[in-house]
Motif scaffolding. Structure first.
Motif, PDB file in Angstrom:
ATOM      1  N   ARG A 138      48.323  51.605  41.970  1.00  0.00           N
ATOM      2  CA  ARG A 138      47.319  52.186  42.883  1.00  0.00           C
ATOM      3  C   ARG A 138      47.653  51.902  44.340  1.00  0.00           C
ATOM      4  N   ASP A 155      40.479  56.360  42.851  1.00  0.00           N
ATOM      5  CA  ASP A 155      41.021  55.537  41.773  1.00  0.00           C
ATOM      6  C   ASP A 155      39.857  55.111  40.878  1.00  0.00           C
ATOM      7  N   SER A 157      39.185  52.596  39.193  1.00  0.00           N
ATOM      8  CA  SER A 157      38.736  51.208  39.335  1.00  0.00           C
ATOM      9  C   SER A 157      37.893  51.010  40.588  1.00  0.00           C
ATOM     10  N   ASN A 159      38.958  50.025  43.188  1.00  0.00           N
ATOM     11  CA  ASN A 159      39.399  48.760  43.784  1.00  0.00           C
ATOM     12  C   ASN A 159      40.858  48.842  44.220  1.00  0.00           C
ATOM     13  N   ALA A 162      42.018  44.839  45.191  1.00  0.00           N
ATOM     14  CA  ALA A 162      42.369  44.082  43.981  1.00  0.00           C
ATOM     15  C   ALA A 162      42.302  42.572  44.122  1.00  0.00           C
ATOM     16  N   GLY A 231      31.982  44.501  35.338  1.00  0.00           N
ATOM     17  CA  GLY A 231      32.332  45.719  36.066  1.00  0.00           C
ATOM     18  C   GLY A 231      31.110  46.533  36.437  1.00  0.00           C
ATOM     19  N   ARG A 235      29.723  47.081  40.374  1.00  0.00           N
ATOM     20  CA  ARG A 235      29.645  48.447  40.900  1.00  0.00           C
ATOM     21  C   ARG A 235      28.209  48.882  41.166  1.00  0.00           C
ATOM     22  N   ARG A 257      33.516  54.784  33.045  1.00  0.00           N
ATOM     23  CA  ARG A 257      34.510  53.717  32.908  1.00  0.00           C
ATOM     24  C   ARG A 257      33.942  52.425  32.322  1.00  0.00           C
ATOM     25  N   TYR A 258      32.619  52.266  32.417  1.00  0.00           N
ATOM     26  CA  TYR A 258      32.043  50.990  31.999  1.00  0.00           C
ATOM     27  C   TYR A 258      30.931  51.123  30.965  1.00  0.00           C
TER      28      TYR A 258
END
Length: 267
Positions: A138, A155, A157, A159, A162, A231, A235, A257-258
């Motif tokens: 990324r 992206d 994530s 993030n 990171a 996560g 978020r 995603r979660y």
């Protein structure tokens, strides 16, 4: 002269803290520097090692540790409140910087680009104990040096940073961080989206730090269910502090995603 505060939050990182603090002491440039280290009630030899550095560099290294464990967020808040610099750099106690001009490079970037609210650099990820190094796709794919929230949301994530240890922040904005960011685990995603409200986030496409990924890490040491719940929590925090134009995209990422993968664990 510009003043930089480097903050080093740490907890039970006896095997890493010497290398971390050493990499900060080695920083060179035209700035005055203070290094603030806070052990959050460590039960190993971390605090003793910090004291050794303080004795060697009494005009540079300050130990602001306290014995009661207040958690990651409380430890960050303690360090932020003690910092007196124009800019604040972060180095987590189990990471290290690999470029002795890291602070100078990031300071120069923020002074050239006064519209940017903060800056981060590429990181090198080192697997412990295996020892293999890698870069994040990324970050490799990034082509701009000034990023918006939309770039982060591109992206899954969310993030691009990171790791806190790659960041330098404008201190006046750090002093505006809302209490909401410290109620759960203080994290780089929510921090980035808060800063993005004040201006683009700078990116230097050069690896200046090593992120040690090991089983004792805050994230990597968690089982899958706990990672997903963490996560979602982080978020949701982003949703509360980010510019409202990002709300729909953030909700979609949380769901896809979660929340869906978490639900699938119990089906």
């Amino acid at each position: 002269m510009t003043r930089i505060s480097t903050i080093v939050p740490t907890y039970n990182q006896e095997g890493y803290i010497d290398a971390a603090i050493g990499s900060v002491v080695e920083q060179l440039g035209d700035f005055s520097h203070e290094i603030l280290v806070s052990s959050d009630g460590s039960t190993d030899g971390t605090r003793a090692k910090i004291q050794e550095w303080r004795k060697r560099y009494p005009m540079l290294v300050r130990d602001i540790s306290e014995e009661p464990n207040v958690g990651i967020s409380g430890n960050f808040r303690r360090l932020f409140q003690a910092a007196s610099g124009d800019y604040i750099a972060i180095l987590e106690g189990d990471d290290l910087w690999t470029d002795p001009t890291k602070l100078q490079s990031q300071k120069d970037f923020l002074q050239r680009n006064r519209e940017c609210s903060m800056v981060f650099s590429m990181i090198k990820v080192r697997q412990i104990p295996e020892g293999g190094d890698s870069f994040l796709d990324r970050q490799i794919k990034l082509t701009k040096e000034k990023l918006s929230g939309e770039d982060f949301l591109a992206d899954p994530s969310m993030n691009l940073i990171a790791n806190f240890s790659s960041c330098m922040l404008r201190a006046d904005l750090v002093r505006q961080l809302p209490d909401r960011l410290f109620r759960e685990r203080f994290n780089e995603i929510a921090m980035a989206f808060f800063f993005e409200r004040f201006g683009p986030i700078g990116f230097i496409k050069q690896a200046m730090s090593i992120y040690h990924q090991h089983a004792g890490g805050v994230w990597t040491g968690l089982p899958r269910e706990a990672q997903l719940r963490s996560g979602i929590e982080s978020r949701q925090m982003v949703l509360e502090v980010a510019d409202s134009r990002h709300a729909d995209a953030i909700r979609q990422i949380i769901e896809e995603r979660y929340q869906k993968p978490l639900k699938a664990l119990f089906e």
